[in-house]
Design an enzyme around this catalytic site. Structure first.
Site, PDB file in Angstrom:
ATOM      1  N   ALA A 141       3.392   1.560   6.894  1.00  0.00           N
ATOM      2  CA  ALA A 141       3.475   1.462   5.439  1.00  0.00           C
ATOM      3  C   ALA A 141       2.616   0.311   4.953  1.00  0.00           C
ATOM      4  CB  ALA A 141       4.927   1.254   5.002  1.00  0.00           C
ATOM      5  N   SER A 142       2.269   0.377   3.676  1.00  0.00           N
ATOM      6  CA  SER A 142       1.434  -0.647   3.057  1.00  0.00           C
ATOM      7  C   SER A 142       0.149  -0.807   3.863  1.00  0.00           C
ATOM      8  CB  SER A 142       2.202  -1.961   2.945  1.00  0.00           C
ATOM      9  OG  SER A 142       3.349  -1.773   2.154  1.00  0.00           O
ATOM     10  N   GLY A 143      -0.112  -1.998   4.391  1.00  0.00           N
ATOM     11  CA  GLY A 143      -1.321  -2.187   5.176  1.00  0.00           C
ATOM     12  C   GLY A 143      -1.364  -1.292   6.400  1.00  0.00           C
ATOM     13  N   CYS A 164       0.822  -1.178   0.000  1.00  0.00           N
ATOM     14  CA  CYS A 164       0.000   0.000   0.000  1.00  0.00           C
ATOM     15  C   CYS A 164       0.860   1.233   0.000  1.00  0.00           C
ATOM     16  CB  CYS A 164      -0.858   0.025   1.246  1.00  0.00           C
ATOM     17  SG  CYS A 164      -1.871  -1.405   1.368  1.00  0.00           S
TER      18      CYS A 164
END
Length: 663
Positions: free
Chosen positions: A446-448, A18
């Site tokens: 970060a990401s999820g 993400c």
């Protein structure tokens, strides 16, 4: 054979990360409307204003972040949350002294004591139980505040050992060191091992000592990325990667043998931000020019005498000499030992005893630390990582409760299961529609981790928080050559044109299968990208410019609109108060609703699984690692050497490493 069994089950994998968007120059007039339009399918604010300058220009010349963390452009939209020490006097002082005099035995501290805290190793972002090892950032910070007001505490002796946490936590601790000094009490630092992180904290004390035999290694900072293309080639594995987004380093790690121009650009930018911040902060603290500090480091500093000669530390002394100096300073020469209370014992002292309790208004803090998964596996303790079904229950209870004026989601996560992240995102959006929600980022969101953060009304990050990273990589391991080498054969009987898409690891994709797989990867990427644009009130085109799997520091994320303000937990609280229409000078009560780490029964249960169910547990673990149907929203496998933070990468790489070391 561990590798073979794992790869046999690992027919395909999908890893999604993400990353986000830009958003500060966006009018948030219809935030409530967006909350109501919660289907998230390409619904965007008509108030979005397209900027003339390109994202590339903003990346190369980011707008400066004001010291108090105000948004770029000089508009001080959010309160700073700066610590202001108010000396306790009069009746309140008498009450505090009375409470400390008749406190519980475990809360009693001799008058004139020194709070001794040893910072070493991993520092967790969540609260730690009495049977848990490791340090807790919330408890460390709370001890600094309590010690500032506690009339029994004369000062702090801070022993700083090698640290393995990220720069977000380092910034939070340094801020509390500086805040404590406002009380007028002394704080003395001691660094037997002096590297960049340890010195970054130690120099904030103002008084810093090191032993004559101290290990000094001030050489600079580095970052690295690993590439497994050559390894897979040697053992007969062909990664078939659908790579969407030029900054998707995880896809490169699997299929490439060297770094690409785009990944080099991303890592270099991250490193420039972190090292530049280190140089600027140290130079400002020591009253030196940045060029002087950089030249000093470039000489390769390994002798503790150099630190003393150049004024980087106060003196060279052993630990017992430092404590003897403190005894003299406090008039305790007649005592056999310095009056000391350690970190764990002092953590038992309640805020109520020191008159530091808040008001009637309550703000809930819910902590999201670790990898994100949808359900708890047999191998995991209930406190391990972010379990979506448990986390969602807490969010729903907060939404239904009327006693909390606002909620702070504290995030320290590189991501994980994309479905789990989306389910949490939905619940946080619903919560934000009913009461103010602020996301506070620690080392990594970060990401999820960013996915769940962007559901909040306001996002606060440290300057060096790693955040962003929206994008998708999907791939399949073709084990045809490996199977031929080891004499393994496999035959699949199927019905349906694409029935073998996720099961036939003994051969590469057919052309039509590869096309379908590419379409599914593109669809997954668009799902993430559009949800990110929706959450941050952006158009898809605006978000696309700063997405594509790129990781940002919090400082850059502010200028790109991925984050709203720079700061730590204190600023998140100040913003939550502002959103809840609570005056800044009015005290609030912060309520931790996250569950404490594993209890003794859970620990024993985990040991039992290890001793008596190892084969079953390992089989389940390998199946989980090799699961191909799940899409992962996890940050790339970036290793910050001597920057702190462990490598965040697919666990299957460790299996490969173990296999290669055994042949």
């Amino acid at each position: 054979m561990v590798l073979f069994n794992a790869l046999k089950k690992c027919r395909t994998f999908s890893v999604t990360r993400c990353k986000i968007s830009e958003n500060f120059l966006i009018k948030r007039l219809n935030f409530q409307l967006l909350c109501n339009n919660s289907d998230g399918q390409r619904v965007y604010s008509s108030a979005v204003e397209k900027k003339d300058d390109s994202v590339k220009e903003r990346i190369s010349s980011p707008k400066p972040v004001i010291d108090n963390g105000s948004p770029p452009g000089g508009k001080d939209e959010y309160p700073s949350g700066d610590f202001e020490f108010e000396k306790i006097t009069g009746w309140k002082s008498f009450v505090v002294k009375l409470r400390t005099l008749f406190a519980f035995p475990w809360e009693r501290v001799p008058m004139g004591s020194v709070l001794s805290m040893k910072l070493r190793g991993q520092i967790f972002d969540q609260l730690r139980g009495p049977f848990s090892s490791g340090l807790s950032l919330p408890q460390i910070c709370e001890n600094f505040v309590k010690a500032a007001y506690d009339p029994r505490i004369s000062g702090i002796y801070l022993q700083i050992e090698p640290l393995s946490c990220g720069w977000g936590k380092i910034e939070e601790i340094r801020r509390h060191i500086l805040n404590f000094k406002k009380s007028g009490k002394f704080i003395v630092g001691y660094v037997p091992v002096c590297q960049e992180k340890e010195y970054y904290l130690g120099c904030a004390c103002g008084e810093l000592y090191a032993p004559p035999s101290a290990y000094v290694a001030l050489y600079g900072l580095s970052v690295q990325a690993s590439f497994f293309g050559g390894v897979f080639e040697k053992i007969g594995i062909e990664p078939q990667i659908q790579r969407i987004g030029k900054y998707k380093s995880f896809g490169d790690q699997l299929s490439h043998k060297n770094i690409t121009k785009e990944i080099f650009e991303m890592l270099a930018t991250l490193l420039d931000n972190i090292y530049g911040n280190w140089l600027d902060t140290i130079s400002s603290t020591q009253g030196k020019r940045r060029e002087e500090t950089q030249d000093f480091i470039d000489e390769g500093v390994y002798r503790v005498e150099r630190l003393k000669e150049e004024g980087w530390i106060t003196n060279i002394n052993y630990d017992d000499e430092v404590t003897s100096t403190l005894k003299e300073r406090l008039g305790q020469k007649g005592n056999k030992k310095l009056l000391v209370v350690d970190y764990r014992n002092y953590s038992r002292v309640r805020n109520w005893t020191l008159g530091l309790t808040g008001g009637n208004d309550q703000i809930a803090i819910i902590r999201a630390s670790g990898s994100i998964s949808r359900v708890r596996g047999t191998f995991n303790l209930s406190s391990s990582g972010i379990i979506a079904e448990q986390f969602i229950e807490k969010i729903r209870r907060l939404r239904e409760s009327k006693k909390y004026k606002a909620v702070i989601i504290r995030i320290d996560s590189p991501g994980g299961d994309a479905l789990a992240s989306d389910l949490i995102w939905r619940e946080i959006r619903l919560l934000a529609a009913s009461k103010p929600v602020v996301a506070s980022m620690s080392d990594v969101a970060a990401s999820g981790g960013y996915y769940i953060a962007m559901a909040a009304g306001v996002i606060v990050a440290e300057k060096l928080t790693l955040t962003g990273s929206i994008g998708v990589v999907k791939g399949k391991f073709s084990l045809k050559e490996l199977y031929e080498r080891i004499g393994f054969n496999k035959k699949i009987i199927s019905r349906g044109k694409y029935a073998e898409l996720l099961t036939a690891e003994q051969r590469p994709f057919r052309p039509d299968e590869a096309e379908l797989f590419a379409k599914s990867a593109q669809y997954a990427y668009e799902q993430f990208r559009d949800k990110a644009a929706f959450s941050r009130s952006m158009t898809v085109d605006q978000m696309e410019e700063v997405a594509q799997g790129r990781v940002w520091t919090g400082q850059d994320a502010v200028s790109l609109g991925l984050v709203d303000a720079i700061g730590g937990m204190s600023r998140a609280v100040a913003i939550a108060k502002q959103m809840a229409n609570i005056p800044q000078d009015k005290k609030v009560t912060l309520v931790e609703v996250s569950r404490a780490p594993a209890s003794v029964p859970e620990i024993m249960r985990g040991i039992g699984n290890s001793l008596f169910g190892l084969d079953r547990t390992m089989n389940e673990l390998l199946q989980d690692l090799a699961s191909c149907e799940r899409v992962q929203a996890r940050m790339d496998g970036i290793i910050f050497e001597r920057l702190g933070g462990a490598s965040i990468s697919n666990p299957i790489f460790q299996l490969i490493k173990d296999y290669l070391s055994s042949i």
